[in-house]
Motif scaffolding. Structure first.
Motif, PDB file in Angstrom:
ATOM      1  N   ASP A 182       0.829  -1.197   0.000  1.00 31.48           N
ATOM      2  CA  ASP A 182       0.000   0.000   0.000  1.00 31.48           C
ATOM      3  C   ASP A 182       0.865   1.250   0.000  1.00 31.48           C
ATOM      4  OD1 ASP A 182      -2.256  -1.310  -0.091  1.00 31.48           O
ATOM      5  OD2 ASP A 182      -2.888  -0.965   1.981  1.00 31.48           O
ATOM      6  N   ASN A 183       1.876   1.159   0.834  1.00 33.56           N
ATOM      7  CA  ASN A 183       2.742   2.306   1.005  1.00 33.56           C
ATOM      8  C   ASN A 183       3.488   2.621  -0.282  1.00 33.56           C
ATOM      9  OD1 ASN A 183       3.891   4.315   2.549  1.00 33.56           O
ATOM     10  ND2 ASN A 183       5.735   3.096   2.783  1.00 33.56           N
ATOM     11  N   LYS A 184       3.941   1.539  -0.944  1.00 30.86           N
ATOM     12  CA  LYS A 184       4.663   1.731  -2.194  1.00 30.86           C
ATOM     13  C   LYS A 184       3.748   2.422  -3.211  1.00 30.86           C
ATOM     14  CE  LYS A 184       7.712  -1.082  -5.044  1.00 30.86           C
ATOM     15  NZ  LYS A 184       7.957  -2.470  -5.446  1.00 30.86           N
ATOM     16  N   LEU A 185       2.523   1.909  -3.249  1.00 28.40           N
ATOM     17  CA  LEU A 185       1.543   2.511  -4.159  1.00 28.40           C
ATOM     18  C   LEU A 185       1.354   3.987  -3.859  1.00 28.40           C
ATOM     19  CD1 LEU A 185      -1.256  -0.179  -4.373  1.00 28.40           C
ATOM     20  CD2 LEU A 185       0.067   0.726  -6.278  1.00 28.40           C
ATOM     21  N   ALA A 186       1.244   4.239  -2.560  1.00 30.32           N
ATOM     22  CA  ALA A 186       1.024   5.625  -2.168  1.00 30.32           C
ATOM     23  C   ALA A 186       2.162   6.498  -2.647  1.00 30.32           C
ATOM     24  CB  ALA A 186       0.897   5.724  -0.656  1.00 30.32           C
TER      25      ALA A 186
ATOM     26  N   GLU B 136       4.242   5.877  -5.103  1.00 26.26           N
ATOM     27  CA  GLU B 136       4.228   5.991  -6.569  1.00 26.26           C
ATOM     28  C   GLU B 136       3.176   7.002  -7.004  1.00 26.26           C
ATOM     29  OE1 GLU B 136       5.694   1.536  -7.647  1.00 26.26           O
ATOM     30  OE2 GLU B 136       3.684   2.153  -8.210  1.00 26.26           O
ATOM     31  N   SER B 137       2.032   6.825  -6.382  1.00 23.15           N
ATOM     32  CA  SER B 137       0.927   7.708  -6.721  1.00 23.15           C
ATOM     33  C   SER B 137       1.334   9.153  -6.444  1.00 23.15           C
ATOM     34  CB  SER B 137      -0.291   7.305  -5.899  1.00 23.15           C
ATOM     35  OG  SER B 137      -1.256   8.296  -5.972  1.00 23.15           O
TER      36      SER B 137
ATOM     37  N   GLU C  32      -7.316   8.507  -3.371  1.00 16.09           N
ATOM     38  CA  GLU C  32      -6.642   7.652  -4.348  1.00 16.09           C
ATOM     39  C   GLU C  32      -5.147   7.971  -4.394  1.00 16.09           C
ATOM     40  OE1 GLU C  32      -8.409   7.944  -8.207  1.00 16.09           O
ATOM     41  OE2 GLU C  32      -7.811   5.912  -8.752  1.00 16.09           O
ATOM     42  N   GLN C  33      -4.838   9.244  -4.383  1.00 19.93           N
ATOM     43  CA  GLN C  33      -3.438   9.655  -4.456  1.00 19.93           C
ATOM     44  C   GLN C  33      -2.621   9.137  -3.279  1.00 19.93           C
ATOM     45  OE1 GLN C  33      -4.251  13.825  -4.665  1.00 19.93           O
ATOM     46  NE2 GLN C  33      -4.268  13.879  -6.910  1.00 19.93           N
TER      47      GLN C  33
ATOM     48  N   GLY D 120      -3.172   6.349  -1.779  1.00 17.48           N
ATOM     49  CA  GLY D 120      -3.207   4.891  -1.740  1.00 17.48           C
ATOM     50  C   GLY D 120      -4.177   4.344  -0.723  1.00 17.48           C
TER      51      GLY D 120
ATOM     52  N   ARG E 294     -10.380  -0.516  -3.926  1.00 16.48           N
ATOM     53  CA  ARG E 294     -10.453  -0.721  -5.373  1.00 16.48           C
ATOM     54  C   ARG E 294     -11.800  -1.281  -5.818  1.00 16.48           C
ATOM     55  NH1 ARG E 294      -6.048   1.001  -7.315  1.00 16.48           N
ATOM     56  NH2 ARG E 294      -4.195   1.055  -5.995  1.00 16.48           N
TER      57      ARG E 294
END
Lengths: 450, 238
Positions: free
Chosen positions: A2-6, A8-9, A315-316, A318, A322
């Motif tokens: 989740d954190n990685k997504l966050a 990246e986002s 969303e930004q 994370g 979904r």
């Protein structure tokens, strides 16, 4: 993950926003008395710490100074005075969304909705108000990024409200979306939209004014119908030969249907035309046409309310679920924290529970979440409390008359979802409720700011 | 004497044993605060006679500040004294009604939820002697803004709605020989500090700079709510 997504986002958002925020950041830094910078590189958040007073206790950072954020800031500090509360919002001027419809018929003035200061709220409730734009989140490091630097937190509440989802009315091209946002705003997100709508109504000289109603759990279920009444009341008051055409994606009025139908029929028979089950599939902005599968509706002016989704920030950061059609957050439905992370919470209209997205819901929910945070800071547990949706709608402007609904929520094990509970409907319009409505709003303002 | 210091003193005396459990509440929630005594008088300045007082609507009088209105009600039946819980394990005694039939009670008229109160312009909070749809019963204090309902016969306990606590009681002294009533203090958590923050601008305008925080001294005038406020959102109708 989740954190990685966050992260990246965040990077992609930062890229997108760089142009916009650079100007804001530069201006703000200049305004804060820093020495002029030699390098021309734009300053975008994430570099260095935000300039804030040193935390004197567990830091509770709240993103969003709306009904939810301000209620939580006040009551969390009262419930647990050791909290060091910081409220982050990109706005530097407040104007409420609730009661905005009353402004279109001049039943209130702008001061009624906007004469409230974030600085007074901060002083009265002993929190730090930090006017900055949240740009990202690192949950592993418990760090919020803003365009004015990063802020470490012990507890974070994200309450960004809603954004529009124009895809739901078939709009895919950014050009069309931009044209709609500018020329025919929904009037449910930015205060500047309310100004535009009022200017439209007050300069209307005749013809068809469309108010659309989206499907889904949109912000403030009765508001589009209330607005139709207020615009019609204005037309009546000023003898404007205008019609308000209500195009509703739903099969009937979604709440207080009896009260609204009575008002439409008895007060605005020749002014309001109500069309249920009108699902807008596309918009021709140039020709001023709203198209469904089989037919199209022309208009002279309009307030087009597309679908809603949780504030983009969810969303930004994370935090989005979904599976959620409205891109709402994935949180524990009773305690509002992100699953597995008792340091991050999502409240207000970005919540996934199907509560009415209204100010009273956010206010009563905020008082409860404040207690949850205070309990968690002291390793305690508290029982769940339902939010309350007490919601008035003005249906007549002269004399002022309102209708109301008062509801709580309960979890239904059969349907595995929250449903209305203890619903009381007050659908016989009267003047007493119109007066109560105004005091209802004043009370919310007092709770948030004083 | 300032309200805060009195409250602090009361809280200090009463709550030594539970001080660490109270934290924020300790200073805010004294049980009884003695204020300067004030004789209740009618608008001609004559002492209000306790016998035969109005029962249909609340009467309003200022206490302990000139700007903090209170409700006086005749409940039509005796209100017995009782122990009230403060919600943190501490309880205190509520003296019940006074007067010839022990049916007169008085409370701060500042709603404990979001501070609606009777101003000269308007009031959203009132007493309903008859039935009303929000409470589903009679003899209740109702704030029409958010539907908080209080029971004046039991120390203004919250019957329903969002109010987090009861209304503060105005302690009355009744002199049977003269039939007079005097306010002597406040029992329970009054919200005067919050009230002054929320309404300062309005109070300065209404009472004048420096005047709004004057304390009531000697006597206080009692007026029916329907005359005290220009527009009353009546509990009977909201």
């Amino acid at each position: 993950m989740d954190n990685k997504l966050a992260m990246e986002s965040r990077r992609s958002v930062l890229k997108k926003c760089a142009l916009v925020t650079a100007g804001v950041a530069a201006a703000s830094v200049g305004g804060r008395g820093s020495a002029p910078r030699a390098e021309a590189a734009p300053l975008v958040g994430g570099k260095g710490k935000a300039e804030l007073p040193k935390a004197r206790g567990p830091r509770l950072v709240i993103v969003g100074a709306g009904t939810s954020g301000l209620t939580i800031a006040k009551h969390a500090k009262r419930a647990y005075p050791k909290f060091d509360v910081v409220v982050v919002d990109r706005r530097d001027m407040y104007a409420s969304c609730f009661t905005s419809n009353l402004w279109y018929d001049d039943l209130i003035n702008l001061e009624f909705r906007a004469n409230y200061s974030f600085l007074d709220a901060a002083r009265n409730h002993k929190f730090v108000y930090f006017s900055a734009t949240a740009t990202g989140l690192d949950r592993a490091a418990r760090r919020l990024y803003t365009n004015l630097g990063e802020i470490g937190y012990d507890f974070l509440v994200v309450a960004p409200g809603i954004d529009y989802d124009y895809g739901r009315i078939g709009v895919k091209e950014p050009e069309v979306e931009y044209a709609l946002r500018t020329a025919y705003p929904g009037g449910f997100v930015m205060p500047t939209e309310h100004v535009t709508i009022r200017n439209k109504v007050h300069s209307f000289e005749g013809g068809i004014f469309v108010q659309s109603v989206p499907s889904g759990n949109y912000r403030c279920l009765p508001a589009p119908y209330e607005r139709a009444c207020m615009i019609a009341s204005w037309f009546k008051r000023k003898s404007i030969k205008g019609k308000v055409l209500v195009l509703d994606a739903n099969p009937d009025i979604t709440i207080k249907a009896k009260g609204f139908h009575a008002a439409f029929d008895q007060l605005y028979k020749d002014i309001i035309e109500y069309k249920p089950s009108v699902e807008i599939k596309s918009v021709d902005v140039e020709k001023r046409l709203l198209k469904t599968e089989f037919t199209s509706y022309g208009f002279d002016d309009a307030a087009i309310y597309p679908g809603v989704r949780a504030g983009l920030l969810i969303e930004q950061m994370g935090l989005v679920d979904r599976q959620s059609p409205q891109k709402e957050a994935r949180i524990d439905p009773y305690y509002y924290n992100v699953p597995g992370d008792e340091h991050v919470y999502v409240t207000g209209d970005a919540r996934p529970m199907p509560y009415s997205k209204s100010a009273n819901t956010a206010n009563s929910e905020g008082a409860y979440v404040a207690k949850v945070l205070a309990a968690r800071a002291q390793n305690k547990k508290i029982p769940w409390e339902s939010p309350e949706t007490l919601c008035y709608s003005m249906v007549n402007g002269s004399p002022t008359e309102a209708i109301a609904v008062d509801a709580h929520y309960a979890y239904d094990k059969k349907t595995k979802s929250f449903q209305f509970a203890n619903v009381k409907l007050f659908e016989q319009r009267d003047h007493a409720m119109a007066e109560a409505y105004l005091e209802w709003a004043r009370g919310l303002f007092r709770d948030m700011f004083a | 004497m300032r309200e805060k210091s009195v409250l602090g003193l009361c809280a200090g005396l009463a709550t030594v044993a539970v001080a660490d459990r109270l934290v924020a509440g300790a200073v805010r929630r004294g049980e009884f605060t003695r204020w300067a005594e004030a004789l209740l008088v009618d608008d001609a300045g004559k002492p209000l006679a306790a016998r035969g007082l109005e029962t249909a609507e609340a009467l309003v009088f200022a206490y302990p500040y000139v700007s903090t209105p209170c409700f006086l009600m005749n409940l039509g039946a005796a209100a017995s004294p009782r122990e009230l819980s403060r919600g943190d394990g501490v309880s205190y005694r509520w003296p019940g009604g006074v007067g010839p039939a022990a049916s007169l009670v008085a409370y701060s008229a500042i709603c404990a939820h979001q501070l609606a109160y009777p101003s000269r312009q308007r009031s959203a909070i009132s007493y309903a002697s008859g039935a009303n749809r929000i409470a589903g019963r009679s003899r209740v204090i109702v704030c029409c803004a958010h539907h908080s309902v209080y029971d004046p016969a039991s120390g203004a306990a919250v019957l329903s709605g969002p109010a987090p606590q009861r209304l503060a009681t105005v302690v009355l002294r009744y002199e049977p020989a003269t039939q007079t009533l005097s306010a002597t203090g406040i029992l329970g958590a009054a919200l005067f500090d919050d009230f002054f923050v929320a309404y300062r601008e309005q109070l300065v305008e209404t009472y004048g700079p420096g005047q709004w925080r004057r304390k009531v001294e000697g006597r206080t005038v009692v007026t029916p709510l329907s005359r005290y406020s220009k527009e009353v959102v009546s509990a009977a109708g909201c």
